[in-house]
Design a protein around this motif. Structure first.
Motif, PDB file in Angstrom:
ATOM      1  N   ALA A 155       0.182  -2.306  -9.484  1.00  0.00           N
ATOM      2  CA  ALA A 155       0.077  -0.856  -9.372  1.00  0.00           C
ATOM      3  C   ALA A 155       0.494  -0.371  -7.983  1.00  0.00           C
ATOM      4  N   ALA A 156       0.266  -1.182  -6.968  1.00  0.00           N
ATOM      5  CA  ALA A 156       0.643  -0.814  -5.606  1.00  0.00           C
ATOM      6  C   ALA A 156       2.077  -1.217  -5.278  1.00  0.00           C
ATOM      7  N   SER A 157       2.786  -1.776  -6.245  1.00  0.00           N
ATOM      8  CA  SER A 157       4.177  -2.223  -6.072  1.00  0.00           C
ATOM      9  C   SER A 157       4.303  -3.259  -4.955  1.00  0.00           C
ATOM     10  N   LYS A 158       3.351  -4.191  -4.923  1.00  0.00           N
ATOM     11  CA  LYS A 158       3.392  -5.300  -3.967  1.00  0.00           C
ATOM     12  C   LYS A 158       3.650  -6.581  -4.746  1.00  0.00           C
ATOM     13  N   GLN A 159       3.825  -7.682  -4.047  1.00  0.00           N
ATOM     14  CA  GLN A 159       4.012  -8.958  -4.725  1.00  0.00           C
ATOM     15  C   GLN A 159       2.771  -9.261  -5.562  1.00  0.00           C
ATOM     16  N   SER A 160       2.850 -10.283  -6.390  1.00  0.00           N
ATOM     17  CA  SER A 160       1.740 -10.610  -7.286  1.00  0.00           C
ATOM     18  C   SER A 160       0.571 -11.232  -6.516  1.00  0.00           C
ATOM     19  N   LYS A 161      -0.587 -11.238  -7.171  1.00  0.00           N
ATOM     20  CA  LYS A 161      -1.775 -11.831  -6.571  1.00  0.00           C
ATOM     21  C   LYS A 161      -1.587 -13.317  -6.302  1.00  0.00           C
ATOM     22  N   PRO A 162      -1.043 -14.120  -7.236  1.00  0.00           N
ATOM     23  CA  PRO A 162      -0.823 -15.534  -6.922  1.00  0.00           C
ATOM     24  C   PRO A 162       0.092 -15.751  -5.720  1.00  0.00           C
ATOM     25  N   MET A 169      -2.733  -7.663   5.760  1.00  0.00           N
ATOM     26  CA  MET A 169      -3.818  -6.793   6.220  1.00  0.00           C
ATOM     27  C   MET A 169      -3.365  -5.362   6.515  1.00  0.00           C
ATOM     28  N   VAL A 170      -2.145  -5.168   7.005  1.00  0.00           N
ATOM     29  CA  VAL A 170      -1.726  -3.814   7.377  1.00  0.00           C
ATOM     30  C   VAL A 170      -0.857  -3.132   6.322  1.00  0.00           C
ATOM     31  N   ASP A 171      -0.341  -3.869   5.356  1.00  0.00           N
ATOM     32  CA  ASP A 171       0.523  -3.273   4.345  1.00  0.00           C
ATOM     33  C   ASP A 171      -0.069  -3.379   2.943  1.00  0.00           C
ATOM     34  N   VAL A 172      -0.361  -4.574   2.508  1.00  0.00           N
ATOM     35  CA  VAL A 172      -0.796  -4.796   1.129  1.00  0.00           C
ATOM     36  C   VAL A 172      -2.226  -4.320   0.914  1.00  0.00           C
ATOM     37  N   ARG A 173      -3.133  -4.724   1.774  1.00  0.00           N
ATOM     38  CA  ARG A 173      -4.546  -4.378   1.601  1.00  0.00           C
ATOM     39  C   ARG A 173      -4.779  -2.869   1.579  1.00  0.00           C
ATOM     40  N   ILE A 183       0.501 -17.740  -0.183  1.00  0.00           N
ATOM     41  CA  ILE A 183       0.939 -17.502   1.196  1.00  0.00           C
ATOM     42  C   ILE A 183      -0.249 -17.549   2.160  1.00  0.00           C
ATOM     43  N   LEU A 184      -1.329 -16.847   1.813  1.00  0.00           N
ATOM     44  CA  LEU A 184      -2.488 -16.813   2.704  1.00  0.00           C
ATOM     45  C   LEU A 184      -3.219 -18.151   2.738  1.00  0.00           C
TER      46      LEU A 184
END
Length: 113
Positions: free
Chosen positions: A36-43, A77-81, A48-49
């Motif tokens: 919904a936020a147009s970010k990469q997937s949760k996996p 932390m500054v973009d996706v979250r 990565i983290l």
């Protein structure tokens, strides 16, 4: 020289805690919130983290790889979250038993009373 070594140890600990927090935060967000936020997937973000955390634990601060992990953690932390948190519900996973089947978008429905 000993003061510099203790400073690097504290910096490594801070970076490890920062990476662990970002990984925990990413794990508690809903999968559909990422889409919904147009970010990469949760996996993708969990991998990565997770790699960033393991690299911090293994290599310490004096290698180039933890810097890449730090960059990935900062991007999360500054973009996706913030993008996920701005969604209704904050993108948090809903636990079972936390709400009622009569809960609406603005709270519980009480039959017009």
């Amino acid at each position: 020289m000993q003061g510099f070594s203790s400073f690097l140890s504290l910096l490594n600990l801070a970076l490890t805690v920062f990476s662990a927090f970002a990984l925990f935060d990413a794990a508690t967000r809903r999968e559909d919130a990422y889409r919904a936020a147009s970010k990469q997937s949760k996996p993708f973000w969990l991998i990565i983290l997770g790699i960033a955390l393991v690299v911090n634990l293994i290599f310490g601060i004096l290698s180039f790889l933890p810097v890449l992990g730090l960059i990935a953690t900062i991007v999360y932390m500054v973009d996706v979250r913030p993008a996920i948190r701005s969604l209704p519900g904050g993108g948090r996973s809903r636990r079972t038993g936390g709400g009622s089947s009569s809960d609406g978008p603005y709270g519980p429905y009480n039959g017009g009373r």
